[in-house]
Structure formats: structure tokens, C-alpha cells
Design a protein around this motif. Structure first.
Motif, PDB file in Angstrom:
ATOM      1  N   VAL B  77       0.856  -1.075  -0.181  1.00 16.69           N
ATOM      2  CA  VAL B  77       0.137  -0.015   0.051  1.00 16.69           C
ATOM      3  C   VAL B  77       0.784   1.125   0.049  1.00 16.69           C
ATOM      4  O   VAL B  77       0.569   2.077  -0.691  1.00 16.69           O
ATOM      5  N   HIS B  78       1.849   1.266   0.747  1.00 12.68           N
ATOM      6  CA  HIS B  78       2.796   2.576   1.036  1.00 12.68           C
ATOM      7  C   HIS B  78       3.617   2.713  -0.235  1.00 12.68           C
ATOM      8  O   HIS B  78       4.051   3.730  -0.436  1.00 12.68           O
ATOM      9  N   SER B  79       3.844   1.644  -0.948  1.00  8.85           N
ATOM     10  CA  SER B  79       4.815   1.769  -2.257  1.00  8.85           C
ATOM     11  C   SER B  79       4.189   2.313  -3.100  1.00  8.85           C
ATOM     12  O   SER B  79       4.481   3.177  -3.962  1.00  8.85           O
ATOM     13  N   ALA B  80       2.603   1.719  -3.340  1.00  6.53           N
ATOM     14  CA  ALA B  80       1.966   2.215  -4.245  1.00  6.53           C
ATOM     15  C   ALA B  80       1.480   3.617  -4.048  1.00  6.53           C
ATOM     16  O   ALA B  80       1.602   4.572  -4.916  1.00  6.53           O
ATOM     17  N   ASN B  81       1.315   3.964  -2.963  1.00  8.90           N
ATOM     18  CA  ASN B  81       0.786   5.375  -2.398  1.00  8.90           C
ATOM     19  C   ASN B  81       2.222   6.326  -2.862  1.00  8.90           C
ATOM     20  O   ASN B  81       1.767   7.612  -3.067  1.00  8.90           O
ATOM     21  N   ARG B  82       3.234   6.007  -2.431  1.00 12.43           N
ATOM     22  CA  ARG B  82       4.343   6.697  -2.720  1.00 12.43           C
ATOM     23  C   ARG B  82       4.745   6.878  -4.217  1.00 12.43           C
ATOM     24  O   ARG B  82       5.425   7.685  -4.722  1.00 12.43           O
ATOM     25  N   GLY B  83       4.105   5.992  -4.824  1.00 12.95           N
ATOM     26  CA  GLY B  83       4.227   6.179  -6.492  1.00 12.95           C
ATOM     27  C   GLY B  83       5.485   5.541  -6.898  1.00 12.95           C
ATOM     28  O   GLY B  83       6.335   5.896  -7.799  1.00 12.95           O
ATOM     29  N   GLU B  84       6.021   4.512  -6.284  1.00 14.20           N
ATOM     30  CA  GLU B  84       7.467   4.116  -6.437  1.00 14.20           C
ATOM     31  C   GLU B  84       7.385   3.263  -7.889  1.00 14.20           C
ATOM     32  O   GLU B  84       6.473   2.584  -8.202  1.00 14.20           O
ATOM     33  N   LYS B  85       8.461   3.646  -8.465  1.00  9.87           N
ATOM     34  CA  LYS B  85       8.303   3.206  -9.944  1.00  9.87           C
ATOM     35  C   LYS B  85       8.830   1.955 -10.284  1.00  9.87           C
ATOM     36  O   LYS B  85       9.812   1.779 -11.061  1.00  9.87           O
ATOM     37  N   LEU B 135      -6.010  -0.844  -4.042  1.00 15.08           N
ATOM     38  CA  LEU B 135      -4.946  -0.021  -4.523  1.00 15.08           C
ATOM     39  C   LEU B 135      -5.392   1.130  -5.670  1.00 15.08           C
ATOM     40  O   LEU B 135      -4.838   2.080  -5.728  1.00 15.08           O
ATOM     41  N   SER B 136      -6.391   0.755  -6.155  1.00 17.11           N
ATOM     42  CA  SER B 136      -6.846   1.729  -7.080  1.00 17.11           C
ATOM     43  C   SER B 136      -7.571   2.926  -6.589  1.00 17.11           C
ATOM     44  O   SER B 136      -7.636   4.039  -6.842  1.00 17.11           O
ATOM     45  N   THR B 137      -7.882   2.964  -5.207  1.00 18.50           N
ATOM     46  CA  THR B 137      -8.592   4.269  -4.611  1.00 18.50           C
ATOM     47  C   THR B 137      -7.524   4.991  -4.190  1.00 18.50           C
ATOM     48  O   THR B 137      -7.931   6.277  -3.692  1.00 18.50           O
ATOM     49  N   LEU B 138      -6.180   4.768  -4.017  1.00 17.97           N
ATOM     50  CA  LEU B 138      -5.255   5.574  -3.763  1.00 17.97           C
ATOM     51  C   LEU B 138      -5.092   6.761  -5.034  1.00 17.97           C
ATOM     52  O   LEU B 138      -5.180   6.640  -6.272  1.00 17.97           O
ATOM     53  N   ASN B 139      -4.865   7.968  -4.520  1.00 14.33           N
ATOM     54  CA  ASN B 139      -4.944   9.045  -5.543  1.00 14.33           C
ATOM     55  C   ASN B 139      -3.723   9.110  -6.348  1.00 14.33           C
ATOM     56  O   ASN B 139      -3.623   9.842  -7.338  1.00 14.33           O
TER      57      ASN B 139
END
Ligand SMILES: Cc1ncc(C[n+]2csc(CCOP(=O)(O)OP(=O)(O)O)c2C)c(N)n1
Lengths: 366, 225
Positions: B77-85, B135-139
């Protein structure tokens, strides 16, 4: 009750229930998943709690929370999972909360393997989490003993208000042996659990915590814990001697299932004229230091041989106990490899042939 | 398909994969690129550390549902939220495979596993987790798609999605996660044919296939597009 054939993991699970631990939290890991798979079916029969958590970090904190109710709580895991529980165990010791944790040890470090090992000794015995605390640690060598020690563990956890660990190598979890459960469970009386959070209806609110910002209070808490460990050193020492007698030239020190292999070694060597005894610590903390020193310094003992399924961890406690009075040698295999009786015999024959020198020779680490 | 993609996009020599704990723990034996092995659930944290230090490299994790959606939920969740590439290949087989078939967060209601022997009780254990939707709900912009690999058509679709994910990563666009519905005949106690049918009949209604988020779509879009 009649003797029944059971797998170690299942027998320990049943023992927990018999000791009144009907609250179990877990996360799957080999080689102990049978504990959970047994309890998921057994708990509903006794109206207990079974919960598979999202991780061992959560498990440790679930037992922390559950223990605060004053009810008996239990979890089981294997090495990597036990590592993740260390934070919670430190909090529980600091907050003086009882629980029983079963570690069916597998080879490490890291992901390691899934075969039996004894390489978590340091973590279990010296305190794997942060702070001035200890776990009480019991190491069974048969399934029957695992059952008996599991029941005892719940009593000790309550008596000392401290986490107790059953340290079983993978073989204890996986092998099958006949076991007998007592017809009815009884234990010495324990003080009432007036520390449990049961609601402030007829008493002042109470707080269960390990936070003491004032250094004097924190030190006081650590002294309280220390006193309990000193009391345990007086009252909870457990060990067993096997063929320990005045003629012994070598004393083997070994625990858990490794000690059983050493018994075979001793039996096999006897007709060949080698007199060897075995000292088997059962409580790893508190360690049977005084008793070990007594056996190890008998007149005819030429050297001590520590045999472990590790690169040598308990050997440090043996060295401390023997304190240079006899040479302490080490033999071990690790990574899931169990030393064979032949390998151990060779070590003993070498020691006796060598007429070991006094002082401490360099440890043989294989 | 992942390995094929790395070759097709000419990325293999600058790729580092991260193996989870689960049946794909030995993934490194089947790839021809550098590989790391993570503790259970922590692959996205390793990927974050690696990719932040070497943004020029291609980094992917390959995780099961116990690994990613249970013990490793925080990390993903946090990796996705930080937008880790980096790219995550998330294998959803509705069970813990490697440890012998225990209930996973993705186990379906009523599904029998060794720790839900009379079928998953959602009152006690909650509803199966839909990772792609969650995960899609993250902005934070991301590419998130759910695919399956039980029919040739689906395999073609899965390959297309995986290629797209690595292309986004190569362009430095965004985090990408491809959820792959997959069978586990051994622990489901089914033959491979039965397992394929079970995936189609039971899993796809609850875990609908499709793209849930793409860097081109509206930031707040939250359904298959
Ligand atoms: C800290 C820790 N806990 C538990 C385990 C045991 N374990 C090994 S694989 C695994 C999960 C496997 O399930 P999943 O992630 O769904 O992957 P699959 O095997 O189905 O591909 C677990 C719990 C471990 N290795 N480390």
C-alpha cells in the motif's frame, strides 16, 4: 488416560487446551502449521478463540492484547516468525504479561530452510527483543515431555507474569510418539489475576504498560523483572542426567532431540569400554549452571562435549558454568542437518584418545 | 511472460527481480536477470530501496496473495501510495500455496482450506480482499490491471498488461501492479482441468478482470476502464 499416538505439533496443541489456554493466534509457517490446523478444529469444541492473523507482528500484539484480559493465551511459530514477534514479547515482558510461545525451530539465519535446527538458542535464551528482560525457556526432548512442559509453561507464565517459550527443534514438531494426557489437569494455586484489565467497576482503573518515562520508575520496573528471574533461578531449574556416574570420562551436554541421539551414542559406546554421561538441560533459562558444574567437574571427567544442531550457541553457557575447570569441546551440524550417532561417537573417541589437555582448547566448529 | 517482456523490451540486462516468500521464492531459478530474495511480505520495501538508489534500473517484485495481501499489505500500500516506480506481479491463487494450503486474505467465502476446514466464514474472517480495487483508490497515479492465465485468450491479455507495466516503468511513468488470477490445483484439491473451471466460475465473478487504474485515466477513476 490411554496412550495415544500423536504428532508433536498436535500433542502440544492439545496440551495447551488441557492447560486451559483456549485463546490461540497464529500465522502459517512450516514446520509447525499442524498446530493451527489442529486448533482450528479443536477450539470450537471448547468454545475457545482461534484466529489466523495477517502476520506474526500482528500475532504478537494480539496475544499481548488477549493476555491483558487475564485469560491464558498461546501462539506457535517457527524461527522467521518468532523473529517478527520479538517486539511484542519485549512489550509483554515489560508489562509483566503471561503467554506461552512455541518455537519449532528451523534452520536459519534469514529464510534458512525448513528442517530441524537449534540455532535460535541465543534469541530464545538471551532475549531476542530489546530491553532488560528474559523469557523462561523450556526444551523438550520427547513428545510426552513436550506435552508436560507445555502445561507447565502456562503455569510458569502465570506464576512469573512473563512470556514462556517452548523451544522445540523441528523434530519435536514433526515426529509421532505415544503420549498420555493426565485425566484431569491440576496445578499449584496461583495468585488472583488482579492485574488484568477487567473493567474498573469495583476498583480503581488500572493501566497495563511498559512505558515509564521517569528513569527511576523504569529502573524499578527492571528491578522487579530481575527479581522474578532470580526467583526463577532458584525455583525453576530443570535438567536430566543420563548414565552420569563416577566412571565417566566425558560428559556430553546436549538438549532437545539432539540429547536423544547422544543417549544412543552413550549406549553404543558402553560395550566398547567408553564411559560417557549426558547432562541434558531442560530449562534453558534459567540455565542449570550449578548442577552442570557439579557433574562436569567430577574427578574422572577429562572433558566436556557440547553437541548442538547449530554452530555452537549453548556452548557459551556451558563454558560459563564449567568456568575453565575442564576443557569444553563443541560438535555441531546445522542448516537442518542432524548429527549422526557415528559422527558424535568419533568426536568422543578422539577426545578420550587425546587425553585432553587442561585448559580450554580451541573449539572445534564444524 | 515477464521474462519474455524483459527480452522484448531489451531490459533484461538492467533488471533486478525480487522474489517473495511463497511458491515463487525460487523464481530466481527461472529468470536470467539479477534477483534478490525478500523476507515474507517485504519485497515492495526492498524494491523501493533498490529503485530509489538505482532509478535507471528496472525493478519488479513477484508476490503471492499471502505475501502481498496479508503480511505485506502495509508495504504494498505504501509503495503504491508513494508511487514507487517499480512493477509488481501479484499472483492471486486464493490460498497459501507453499505452506500447504491455509486460508489467504483472497480465499473466497465458503472455500475450504486447512485453516478454514468447513469453508471460509466471512463473519469471522472478513471478506476476500480485492487488491487491484483497493490500490486503485489511492490518488497517486498508477497502472493497475487484473488478468488471468487460465485460457489462451487470457494469457494473451495478461502478456499485454505485463508489457504495458514494464513499458510504463521503463519510461519512468508510475508504479504498476498486475494481479494475475492463477490456479493452485494441488492445494485446491482439484485436477488442473477442474481448477481452470473453478477459477473461471468462482474467482472471476468476485475478482473481475480489467484495468482499474492507468496513468492516462482520471486520477479519481475507480472502476475498470
Ligand atoms: C515471517 C514468515 N512467516 C511465515 C512464513 C511461512 N511462509 C512461507 S511461504 C508463505 C506464504 C505462501 O503463500 P502465498 O504468498 O499466497 O504464495 P503461494 O505459495 O500461494 O504462491 C508463508 C506464510 C515465512 N517464511 N516467514
Amino acid at each position: 488416560m490411554a496412550r495415544i499416538l500423536m504428532k508433536g505439533n498436535e500433542a502440544i496443541a492439545e496440551a495447551a487446551i488441557r492447560a486451559g489456554a483456549t485463546n490461540y493466534f497464529c500465522y502459517p509457517i512450516t514446520p509447525q502449521s499442524e498446530v493451527a490446523e489442529y486448533l482450528v478444529k479443536r477450539m470450537p469444541e471448547v468454545g475457545g478463540v482461534f484466529l489466523q492473523a495477517e502476520s506474526e507482528i500482528a500475532v504478537a500484539n494480539m496475544i499481548l492484547g488477549a493476555s491483558c484480559t487475564g485469560k491464558r493465551v498461546f501462539t506457535s511459530s517457527s524461527s522467521p516468525g518468532i523473529s517478527l514477534m520479538q517486539e511484542g514479547l519485549s512489550y509483554m515482558a515489560g508489562s509483566q504479561l503471561p503467554c506461552v510461545v512455541l518455537n519449532i525451530v528451523r534452520g536459519g539465519p534469514g529464510l534458512g530452510g525448513i528442517l530441524p535446527a537449534q540455532s535460535d538458542y541465543f534469541q530464545a535464551v538471551k532475549g531476542g527483543g530489546h530491553g532488560d528482560y528474559r523469557l523462561l525457556v523450556l526444551a523438550p526432548s520427547t513428545i510426552q515431555e513436550a506435552v508436560d512442559l507445555t502445561m507447565l509453561a502456562f503455569h510458569l507464565a502465570d506464576k512469573y507474569r512473563n512470556p514462556v517459550m517452548i523451544l522445540g527443534d523441528g523434530m519435536i514438531g514433526q515426529m509421532m510418539e505415544p503420549v498420555e494426557f493426565p485425566d484431569s489437569y491440576s496445578e499449584p494455586e496461583l495468585p488472583p489475576k488482579d492485574w488484568a484489565a477487567t473493567g474498573a467497576s469495583d476498583r480503581d482503573p488500572l493501566i497495563i504498560r511498559s512505558l515509564f518515562l521517569d528513569p527511576t520508575t523504569l529502573e524499578e520496573n527492571s528491578i522487579i523483572l530481575h527479581k522474578k528471574y532470580e526467583q526463577a533461578k532458584k525455583e525453576e531449574i530443570r535438567f536430566e542426567n543420563y548414565k552420569v556416574k563416577p566412571s565417566n570420562k566425558v560428559l556430553i551436554v546436549s538438549y532437545g532431540t539432539m540429547a536423544r541421539i547422544c543417549q544412543t551414542v552413550i549406549d553404543d559406546l558402553e560395550p566398547e569400554g567408553y564411559s560417557v554421561g549426558l547432562f541434558r538441560p531442560i530449562s534453558l533459562f534459567p540455565y542449570p549452571e550449578v548442577a552442570l558444574r557439579k557433574e562436569a567437574t567430577r574427578k574422572n571427567i577429562e572433558s566436556v562435549l557440547v553437541v548442538e544442531m547449530s554452530m555452537g550457541q549453548m556452548v557459551e553457557d556451558v563454558e560459563k558454568a564449567v568456568a575453565g575447570a575442564r576443557p569444553v569441546n563443541f560438535f555441531g551440524r546445522t542448516g537442518g542437518i542432524v548429527p549422526t550417532p557415528e559422527e558424535v561417537k568419533d568426536q568422543i573417541k578422539k577426545l578420550i584418545k587425546k587425553k585432553s589437555r587442561r585448559g580450554r582448547p580451541a573449539k572445534k566448529r564444524k | 511472460m515477464v521474462a519474455e517482456t524483459l527480452d522484448e523490451l531489451n531490459l533484461r540486462e538492467r533488471t533486478c527481480g525480487i522474489a517473495p516468500v511463497g511458491c515463487s521464492v525460487l523464481a530466481y531459478n527461472y529468470f536470467n536477470c539479477d534477483f534478490l530474495e525478500a523476507p515474507h511480505g517485504r519485497a515492495p520495501a526492498l524494491a523501493t530501496g533498490f529503485k530509489r538508489v538505482r532509478p535507471d534500473m528496472i525493478v519488479f517484485t513477484y508476490q503471492g496473495d499471502g505475501d502481498l495481501a496479508s503480511i505485506g499489505m502495509a508495504e504494498i500500500v505504501h509503495s503504491a501510495n508513494r508511487g514507487e516506480k517499480f512493477t509488481t506481479i501479484f499472483v492471486n491463487n486464493a490460498i497459501y500455496g507453499m505452506t500447504g494450503g491455509q486460508m489467504a486474505p483472497t480465499t473466497l467465502e465458503g472455500q475450504i482450506t486447512t485453516t478454514s476446514p468447513i469453508g471460509r466464514n466471512v463473519q469471522q474472517t472478513g471478506q476476500p480482499v480485492r487488491v487491484a480495487e483497493l490500490l486503485s483508490t489511492l490518488n497517486t497515479p498508477a497502472y493497475i490491471e487484473r488478468v488471468a492465465v487460465h485460457t489462451p485468450q487470457n494469457i494473451i491479455g495478461a502478456k499485454r498488461a505485463i508489457r504495458k507495466a514494464f513499458a510504463y516503468q521503463a519510461a519512468g511513468t508510475c508504479f504498476s501492479l498486475i494481479e494475475v488470477l492463477s490456479t493452485c490445483p494441488t492445494n485446491w484439491g482439484l485436477t488442473p482441468d477442474e481448477a481452470t473451471a473453478w477459477l473461471q466460475e468462482k474467482m472471476t465473478p468476485y475478482f473481475p478482470l480489467g484495468c482499474f487504474k492507468s496513468p492516462e485515466s482520471d486520477e479519481d477513476s475507480d472502476g475498470p476502464v
